[in-house]
Structures are given as C-alpha cells and as structure tokens.
Design an enzyme around this catalytic site. Structure first.
Site, PDB file in Angstrom:
ATOM      1  N   HIS A 239      25.206 -41.129  43.535  1.00 11.93           N
ATOM      2  CA  HIS A 239      24.088 -40.745  42.889  1.00 11.93           C
ATOM      3  C   HIS A 239      22.644 -41.535  43.227  1.00 11.93           C
ATOM      4  CE1 HIS A 239      25.775 -42.757  38.923  1.00 11.93           C
ATOM      5  NE2 HIS A 239      25.525 -43.693  40.158  1.00 11.93           N
ATOM      6  N   ASN A 240      21.653 -40.892  43.157  1.00 14.24           N
ATOM      7  CA  ASN A 240      20.239 -41.544  43.213  1.00 14.24           C
ATOM      8  C   ASN A 240      20.249 -42.302  44.751  1.00 14.24           C
ATOM      9  OD1 ASN A 240      20.781 -41.335  40.117  1.00 14.24           O
ATOM     10  ND2 ASN A 240      18.634 -41.372  40.557  1.00 14.24           N
TER      11      ASN A 240
END
Length: 337
Positions: A239-240
């Site tokens: 994620h991210n």
C-alpha cells in the site's frame, strides 16, 4: 509465410552474403534455429553458439568477420531486423468481437465505450466506466466505481477491486489482483486489529502488469503505478507505494509500504525493499538484493544492498577468509603460539 533471403535483405536494408534464392519459413534463437530459419547475432559473447547454429541465415552487424556456414544479412541493428522478420512470420494476433457475452454480468449503470469486448462470465459492478476498444477477459471481476481507460487488454481471471483507476493501453495478465487491502494491522489489547484501507490503486497509461502480481490499495490516497512502468509476474507492491515512469520490476520482487521508486529504475528478480524508503531515478537493484535504506542512484547488490563495487569487494573478502585463517594458523604454529 515464406521469404527468400533476397526479400529479407531488401526488407531490412541489409547486405546479403549467400544464396539469394534460399527460402526462410521461420525465425528462432541461435541455439534453437534449424534449417529454413533465420536468427540474429548481436552480442560477441554468443560467438560460440553462432559457430554451432543450424540456422540457414543470420542477421549480423556490418563489421562482422567470423567465418560461419550460414548465410549472412549484414545490417546496422541485427536485433531490430530480426524483430521485423518475426512480426512478418508470426501468426495473426487473436481478435475478439465487440459486444457483451450473454453469460457476463454487467450492472445496468456501467458505462461501456465503443467497440468494447466483454468475454464470458466477466462480472462488472455498478458505477464502472470502460473506455473504447478495451477487452475484458473471461472470468474477470471489476469492482464498483472503477474506471478503465481506452484500448486496455485485461486478460481472463483478473481481479480489479473497487474504485481503482486504470489508464489507457494498460495490459493486465491473468491472475493479477489490483486493489486488495493493504497489509495493515495494529496491536490492541494483545490482539491484531485490522487498519481499514480506504485508498485506491491508480495505474497510468501504457503500464503492463504480469500474471499473479498483486498491487494493494492505499491506506489513504493512492498506490500509484506511473506511465510506462513494466511489472513482471509474481510481484508484490504494498500500500501507498509509488512506482515511477518507465521503471521495470522483475519477477518475485516485493516492495513494502510507502516506498517511492523513481523513474527508469530497474529491479531484477527477487529483490526485497523495506518500507518508507526512496529509490532514486535510474537506479539498478541487482537480483536477490535486499534494500534496507534509501538508494541515491547507481547499481546496488547484496544483502543488505550496497553499491556494487563495494558489494563485490565484500564477497571477495568473505571468500578469502578460509585462506586467511590457514595463513594465520601457519604463522601461529611457526611462532609456537
């Protein structure tokens, strides 16, 4: 399809050394080519294989001087000339008729562009937008409010979760999962509690994603694969993470959360990247390296990864330890220690 050597020489703008009437029906690598096939020679380290090749003809550079039995077509770029021939000899690409297969489940709110093909048993949820000339393969799932751009090729059994953003001319191979929850938990009262992942995945134009690769949605904001990036099979992007333009990530690489990968970065197979670091533009991470801190550029190798010259020196030192120990023992014996 069959070509004479003269036709291939004319087609590639090359100089023919050999019988112009010889016929070529296929193309293959130097090691695999047989009679009737053409190959190419562009790297001097393969000269041994070249001498043994059974190819009828070989594309070679203009300055080629190695005596070989095969006919030669001398060109400025053997690799490019060979690729042009392969394209002419290859079977026609598979095409899909436009329209929605009766077995597909497409919500009434879905906006489908022109000349779109939705194959059997695909599921397209409410609020999805699909651009012109995109192909959605059999058994693929596209979640709520996702946007898929123009001219995409989504192979069978791809999962694209809700609110993902897919650009134009994106290719996603079978088994890929786009937008699964990021791996986020925190300890509460001695138990792991899930941290909700509210962000999205954004994939820009001209990206290609390999089979069984997973790209997790962001906790907040977006996990972002920028324009022209190429991602191999079996890659995990957490994620991210941001992957910069025209970067290449090879199979079995894992990138931990919130890492920023610059533009034109190359990560070879089985690289591991810790979270919250930055990989500078143009960096190269060699195979099986473990990156534990930000990389400012250049070629890095090893675990923990270091500049490649330093890493090679360390390996040489380690491999020389046995001889060093033996010398020390001999000196101690001589000194009576």
């Amino acid at each position: 399809m069959t070509f004479t050597l003269q036709e291939l020489a004319s087609m590639s703008g090359g100089e023919l050394v050999g019988d112009p009437a010889l016929k070529i029906t296929g193309a293959a690598s130097l090691a695999e080519a047989t009679a009737g096939e053409i190959s190419f020679f562009a790297n001097r380290k393969y000269v041994g294989i070249l001498r043994k090749t059974r190819a009828t003809a070989v594309f070679v550079p203009f300055d080629f001087s190695v005596p070989i039995a095969a006919a030669q077509i001398r060109v400025s770029n053997p690799t490019q000339a060979f690729e042009q021939v392969v394209l002419r000899l290859a079977p026609k690409p598979i095409t899909f008729a436009s329209g929605i297969h009766p077995s597909a489940i497409v919500d009434s709110s879905v906006r489908v562009g022109e000349r779109v093909s939705i194959q059997p048993h695909a599921v397209i949820e409410a609020g999805v937008k699909i651009g012109d000339e995109t192909i959605i393969g059999a058994g693929t799932y596209i979640g709520h409010e996702t946007i898929v751009g123009y001219g995409c090729l989504i192979y069978p059994r791809v999962t694209i979760r809700e609110r993902s953003r897919i650009g134009s001319r994106v290719i996603i191979h079978s088994g890929a999962v786009i937008g699964a929850d990021g791996f986020g938990f925190e300890m509460v009262d001695d138990r792991q509690e899930k941290i909700q992942q509210f962000g999205i995945v954004q994939i820009d134009d001209d990206v290609e994603i390999g089979a069984n690769t997973t790209i997790d949605r962001a906790r907040f904001g977006r996990t972002w694969i920028q324009e022209g990036a190429k991602i191999d099979n079996l890659v995990q992007i957490a994620h991210n993470v941001v992957v910069g333009k025209n970067s290449v990530i090879v199979a079995q690489t894992g990138i931990s959360g919130s890492t920023r990968v610059g533009e034109r970065v190359t990560m070879a197979g089985q690289v591991g990247i810790v979270g919250h670091v930055e990989i500078a533009d143009g960096s190269v991470i060699a195979a099986q390296s473990g990156v534990s801190k930000s990389v400012p550029g250049g070629v890095w190798f090893g675990y923990p990864a270091a500049p490649i010259a330093e890493a090679k020196q360390q390996i040489a030192w380690i491999r020389g330890l046995g001889k060093l120990f033996a010398r020390v023992k001999a000196i101690e014996k001589k000194l009576g220690l």
